[in-house]
Motif scaffolding. Structure first.
Motif, mmCIF file in Angstrom:
data_model
loop_
_atom_site.group_PDB
_atom_site.id
_atom_site.type_symbol
_atom_site.label_atom_id
_atom_site.label_comp_id
_atom_site.label_asym_id
_atom_site.label_seq_id
_atom_site.Cartn_x
_atom_site.Cartn_y
_atom_site.Cartn_z
ATOM 1 N N GLU A 41 0.812 -1.207 0.000
ATOM 2 C CA GLU A 41 0.000 0.000 0.000
ATOM 3 C C GLU A 41 0.854 1.270 0.000
ATOM 4 N N LYS A 42 1.903 1.235 0.818
ATOM 5 C CA LYS A 42 2.738 2.422 0.969
ATOM 6 C C LYS A 42 3.342 2.841 -0.376
ATOM 7 N N SER A 43 3.957 1.882 -1.044
ATOM 8 C CA SER A 43 4.651 2.247 -2.283
ATOM 9 C C SER A 43 3.657 2.633 -3.372
ATOM 10 N N VAL A 44 2.485 1.993 -3.344
ATOM 11 C CA VAL A 44 1.477 2.351 -4.341
ATOM 12 C C VAL A 44 0.989 3.771 -4.126
ATOM 13 N N GLU A 45 0.795 4.119 -2.837
ATOM 14 C CA GLU A 45 0.363 5.478 -2.538
ATOM 15 C C GLU A 45 1.398 6.496 -3.021
ATOM 16 N N ASP A 46 2.667 6.157 -2.781
ATOM 17 C CA ASP A 46 3.739 7.036 -3.242
ATOM 18 C C ASP A 46 3.676 7.224 -4.750
ATOM 19 N N ALA A 47 3.502 6.089 -5.446
ATOM 20 C CA ALA A 47 3.468 6.141 -6.907
ATOM 21 C C ALA A 47 2.310 7.001 -7.376
ATOM 22 N N LEU A 48 1.173 6.870 -6.671
ATOM 23 C CA LEU A 48 -0.011 7.644 -7.033
ATOM 24 C C LEU A 48 0.271 9.132 -6.856
ATOM 25 N N ALA A 49 0.888 9.460 -5.712
ATOM 26 C CA ALA A 49 1.189 10.868 -5.444
ATOM 27 C C ALA A 49 2.139 11.410 -6.508
ATOM 28 N N ARG A 50 3.143 10.588 -6.856
ATOM 29 C CA ARG A 50 4.114 11.018 -7.871
ATOM 30 C C ARG A 50 3.428 11.278 -9.203
#
Lengths: 293, 138
Positions: B89-98
């Motif tokens: 979840e964490k990395s996906v959220e980061d990717a989404l924000a990016r």
């Protein structure tokens, strides 16, 4: 005649070389395993895509998509997939030879993946229009940019067709430099056995059911064909990478074997020289002693 | 009669087994497939794919692709397919924000390709997050 010291020095340097090549061989072997697995995993996608497209093709009418017909221009675009690093035998040389000797009509322009391809083609003074660095192991997302670039170029109509040159992986010791047409999507090669995909069978059109297209055939082709092109390029890249690591391993194995043989020969020579020196010394001592008596 | 479901990406064969039903995001919305479905070809949208096997529902996040239904086989070709457990979840959220950031910075320029790439990234990550969150709330 070299002195024993010279030979000792040579033995030392050969030993060092052997150590390095041995290490490279082991690294290449590990990478080869991964690359081969990746290539065989990817075949399922390529094969299935091929199967679906064949069945689509037979139920769709002609001229439904620009990817099915040759471009208006007379130029040819060639994507060359080579390696980034050397020390992999004659892999890149053979590929470039294949590209250069290919009988292509009209002007030919090149797009490359891998440093060795751009260097080699640059030396031959060919027209390079783009170079894509792609990491190892290759990710599908990275090849998408390459696919997009080639498709955009093709759609401008300047190019008659787009070819891909890559090293086709057969097994660890055999790789074949090959050239395949990727655009226009060829209805003949489509569904025929692609030679990088041993397991694919020719699809019999009679077996193909009458599909309903949702929403319609044109839209489906619109989405599927770019994916097909990207998928095929990715698969070719995987095959090329598998070839690279295999042939590097083989090359390094040969180098290690040669270094070992050389070590053997050098030690023999060294020992002979050493013995000769001892014999000489003994002779001198005995003659000196005899002269004194 | 069981239905054979195959999910394949360019990187691996994700799934190949017999299931009871499949629900997938088709061109015109969610589409359920039961055994003996009429032959159909459609495009796959970003979203969630569910299949039921022996009463147990499994969800996957899928990217864009192609679906081919022939009688008792459903083939899904896509560029992404992830099980719920694989999603971080964490990395996906980061990717989404990016991706959102990229989209924001591209708003003025007319670089359609990068906008499209960012949009696709947003769609893909949103699909992944939805599945992950839904699973947790149950």
């Amino acid at each position: 005649m070299p002195s024993t010291r010279d030979i000792r020095r040579r033995i030392k340097s050969v030993k060092n070389t052997a150590q390095i090549t041995k290490a490279m061989q082991l690294v290449a072997a590990a990478k080869m395993k991964k690359a081969q697995d990746q290539a065989s995993n990817g075949r399922a996608y390529a094969e299935m895509m091929n199967k679906i497209l064949v069945s689509l093709k037979s139920s769709a009418e002609e001229g439904i998509h620009p990817y099915f017909s040759e471009g208006k221009g007379d130029k040819t675009l060639v994507l060359v997939i080579a390696t980034d690093k050397g020390l992999c035998g004659a892999l890149n040389t053979n590929l470039l030879k294949k590209v250069v000797t290919a009988q292509l009509e009209g002007e030919v322009e090149f797009v490359t993946i891998g440093r060795k391809a751009s260097q080699g083609l640059g030396r031959l003074r060919k027209t390079l229009i783009a170079d894509f660095p792609i990491k190892d192991p290759a990710k599908f997302a990275e090849t998408r940019t390459v696919g997009k670039f080639l498709q955009d170029k093709f759609l401008t109509g300047e190019y008659k067709k787009v070819l891909v040159a890559f090293n086709n992986f057969i097994n660890t010791v055999t790789t074949i430099p090959s050239m395949e047409q990727i655009l226009p999507v060829n209805p003949v090669t489509l569904g025929g056995k692609r030679n990088f995909d041993e397991s694919s069978k020719d699809v019999n059109p009679v077996d193909v059911p009458d599909y309903t297209f949702e929403p319609n055939a044109a839209t489906v082709f619109e989405t599927v064909l770019p994916q097909y092109v990207n998928g095929t390029i990715y698969q070719m890249l995987l095959e090329a990478r598998a070839s690279e690591h295999s042939s590097r391993m083989v090359a390094m194995k040969n180098a290690t074997d040669n270094a070992k043989q050389m070590l053997k020969d050098l030690s023999l020579e060294y020992n002979k020289l050493r013995q000769a020196a001892i014999t000489n010394e003994l002779l001198e001592i005995t003659t000196a002693k005899m002269a004194l008596e | 009669m069981p239905l054979k479901l195959e999910i394949v990406t360019p990187e691996a064969r994700i799934f190949s087994d017999e299931v009871d039903t499949v629900v997938l995001p088709g061109f015109e919305g969610e589409m359920g497939v039961l055994p003996s479905h009429a032959p159909l070809v459609t495009t796959l949208q970003c979203g969630e794919l569910r299949y039921t096997k022996a009463g147990k529902v499994t969800e996957l996040a899928v990217g864009e692709g192609l679906v081919e239904v022939t009688g008792n086989t459903t083939r899904v070709l896509t560029d992404m397919a992830m099980h719920c457990d694989e999603i971080d979840e964490k990395s996906v959220e980061d990717a989404l924000a990016r991706a959102k950031q990229t989209l924001e910075s591209l708003k003025q320029s007319d670089n359609h390709e990068e906008v499209a790439a960012a949009m696709a990234m947003i769609q893909r990550t949103t699909a992944q997050l939805q599945i992950k969150r839904k699973r947790r709330s149950v």
